[in-house]
Scaffold this active site. Structure first.
Site, PDB file in Angstrom:
ATOM      1  N   GLU A   1      -4.104   7.321  -3.464  1.00 30.80           N
ATOM      2  CA  GLU A   1      -3.891   5.985  -2.895  1.00 30.80           C
ATOM      3  C   GLU A   1      -3.577   4.978  -3.986  1.00 30.80           C
ATOM      4  O   GLU A   1      -4.254   4.965  -5.025  1.00 30.80           O
ATOM      5  CB  GLU A   1      -5.139   5.498  -2.151  1.00 30.80           C
ATOM      6  CG  GLU A   1      -5.292   6.021  -0.750  1.00 30.80           C
ATOM      7  CD  GLU A   1      -6.408   5.305  -0.009  1.00 30.80           C
ATOM      8  OE1 GLU A   1      -6.257   5.061   1.192  1.00 30.80           O
ATOM      9  OE2 GLU A   1      -7.430   4.985  -0.634  1.00 30.80           O
TER      10      GLU A   1
ATOM     11  N   TYR B   1       0.842  -1.207   0.000  1.00 31.65           N
ATOM     12  CA  TYR B   1       0.000   0.000   0.000  1.00 31.65           C
ATOM     13  C   TYR B   1       0.871   1.248   0.000  1.00 31.65           C
ATOM     14  O   TYR B   1       1.873   1.332   0.723  1.00 31.65           O
ATOM     15  CB  TYR B   1      -0.900   0.016   1.242  1.00 31.65           C
ATOM     16  CG  TYR B   1      -1.639   1.330   1.428  1.00 31.65           C
ATOM     17  CD1 TYR B   1      -2.894   1.527   0.867  1.00 31.65           C
ATOM     18  CD2 TYR B   1      -1.067   2.377   2.161  1.00 31.65           C
ATOM     19  CE1 TYR B   1      -3.558   2.733   1.023  1.00 31.65           C
ATOM     20  CE2 TYR B   1      -1.728   3.582   2.313  1.00 31.65           C
ATOM     21  CZ  TYR B   1      -2.972   3.761   1.744  1.00 31.65           C
ATOM     22  OH  TYR B   1      -3.632   4.955   1.888  1.00 31.65           O
TER      23      TYR B   1
END
Length: 392
Positions: free
Chosen positions: A200, A112
């Site tokens: 993101e 991530y």
């Protein structure tokens, strides 16, 4: 302002950030054409991904992996046009009007990466975690140490040494570190140059042959900066937004639809938040956040009224105005005009204070319409909650 995954990946690719090959498709024929092209260019499989402004698409059945053209056609038929329900859409779901057809990747690890403004620190923060493919909010709640952070000094920006620290924290191979640094610096450049509010990459993947890709991407932009980015502004998909919120934006009104039955019209964001709180405190439930602003004119106020009334859940209207730049008599005149023009039959409760408040109250009294005026915010909240419940 939100955009779709395929749009976000186009922006990343233009800034040199690696993304899988793929194209958007608005019809079944277009989806098949893209899939055939990818298979012809050596893809071992394709991913059929619903394009809506919500996360959790995979869990809702909006992401499928196809090993051949036949499976790609089957999944495209299933997903295109479906009402996709995820934890972010609510029970009503969101209709899928387009697909992203993308080549599959030989995934080794799912990680991530994200950039967001940390308001407490007054700095941007670049986040990285080994827990890719998961909801980052859940990761943060269960194990905060699983998220590695690099705070960015606005005077110097995101530095290569910070990117290296994050790359090592992710446990990347030595052969991947330099590429990861370029990848992260590219993401930061995208964030800054587009006036983003959130970026993101979840998951950020490594492949069996040590390549790095943004397998998914989410970018939100600061609405207030869109005057600088005409090309980005054109990416807005109003079909993905609440129709009432879209209508409100046409009149420069700050409106967010909620689930309650008491409509609120307030001037000032802080007062609007306090109004929603006091309605809740009085036992009611607000139907919206609506800030008409300090300089609202009669046209905006009438438009705001129409938007409030378009919500079928609304049982009563609470107007809470502190007259500063927006004088109370101007507000009262607009309220009376809107109530007459729109034939409002719902109870309207007002709390008025500030500049020309007595003139404003007189306008309401002489209007011939039934308005209830609370002496204080709490009094007005009690009256409107009772009115929404059908209590005289």
């Amino acid at each position: 302002m939100k955009i779709h995954e395929y749009q976000a990946k186009d922006i990343l690719a233009k800034h040199g950030v690696a993304v899988p090959r793929g194209e958007v498709a608005n019809t079944l024929d277009e989806a098949l054409d893209v899939a055939k092209k990818l298979f012809a260019n050596g893809a071992s499989g394709v991913v059929v991904k619903a394009q809506i402004h919500a996360g959790g698409r995979g869990k809702g059945g909006g992401v499928k992996v196809a090993k051949n053209i036949e499976e790609a056609e089957t999944y495209a038929k299933q997903i295109l046009g479906m009402q996709l329900v995820t934890h972010q859409t609510g029970p009503q779901g969101q209709k899928v009007s387009r697909l992203l057809i993308e080549e599959t990747a030989n995934i080794d690890r799912e990680l991530y990466l994200g950039i967001v403004l940390d308001r407490a620190a007054a700095k941007l923060v670049f986040m990285a975690s080994k827990a890719g493919g998961m909801e980052i909010e859940e990761v943060a709640a269960k194990d905060p140490k699983a998220i590695h952070k690099a705070y960015i000094d606005p005077a110097v920006g995101f530095q290569p040494y910070q990117a290296r620290q994050l790359a090592f924290a992710l446990g990347l191979k030595p052969t991947q570190i330099n590429e990861a640094v370029k990848f992260m610096l590219g993401l930061y450049k995208v964030y800054i140059e587009t006036d983003a509010s959130l970026l993101e990459i979840n998951p950020f993947i490594t492949t069996k042959d040590d390549k790095l890709f943004a397998l998914d991407c989410k970018i939100n932009f600061d609405d207030n900066a869109m005057f600088r980015h005409k090309a980005l502004k054109e990416l807005r998909d109003v079909a993905e937004e609440d129709p009432l919120e879209v209508e409100a934006s046409k009149f420069a009104l700050n409106y967010i639809k909620l689930d309650g039955n008491i409509a609120c019209m307030v001037n000032g964001a802080g007062l609007a938040m306090a109004t929603m709180d006091i309605i809740q405190y009085a036992g009611g439930s607000p139907a919206n956040f609506l800030d008409v602003g300090g300089g609202a004119n009669q046209q905006q106020i009438e438009a705001a009224f129409a938007i409030l009334l378009a919500d079928k859940n609304v049982q009563a209207i609470f107007i809470n105005i502190f007259g500063g730049i927006l004088r109370v008599d101007v507000l009262a005149t607009a309220v009376v005009a809107a109530a007459k023009n729109l034939n409002v039959t719902l109870p309207i409760v007002l709390r008025l204070e500030g500049t020309n408040v007595e003139e404003g109250r007189k306008i309401l009294e002489e209007s011939g319409l039934k308005f209830a005026v609370g002496a204080t915010m709490k009094d007005a909240a009690d009256i409107v909650v009772a009115a929404a419940k059908g209590v005289n």
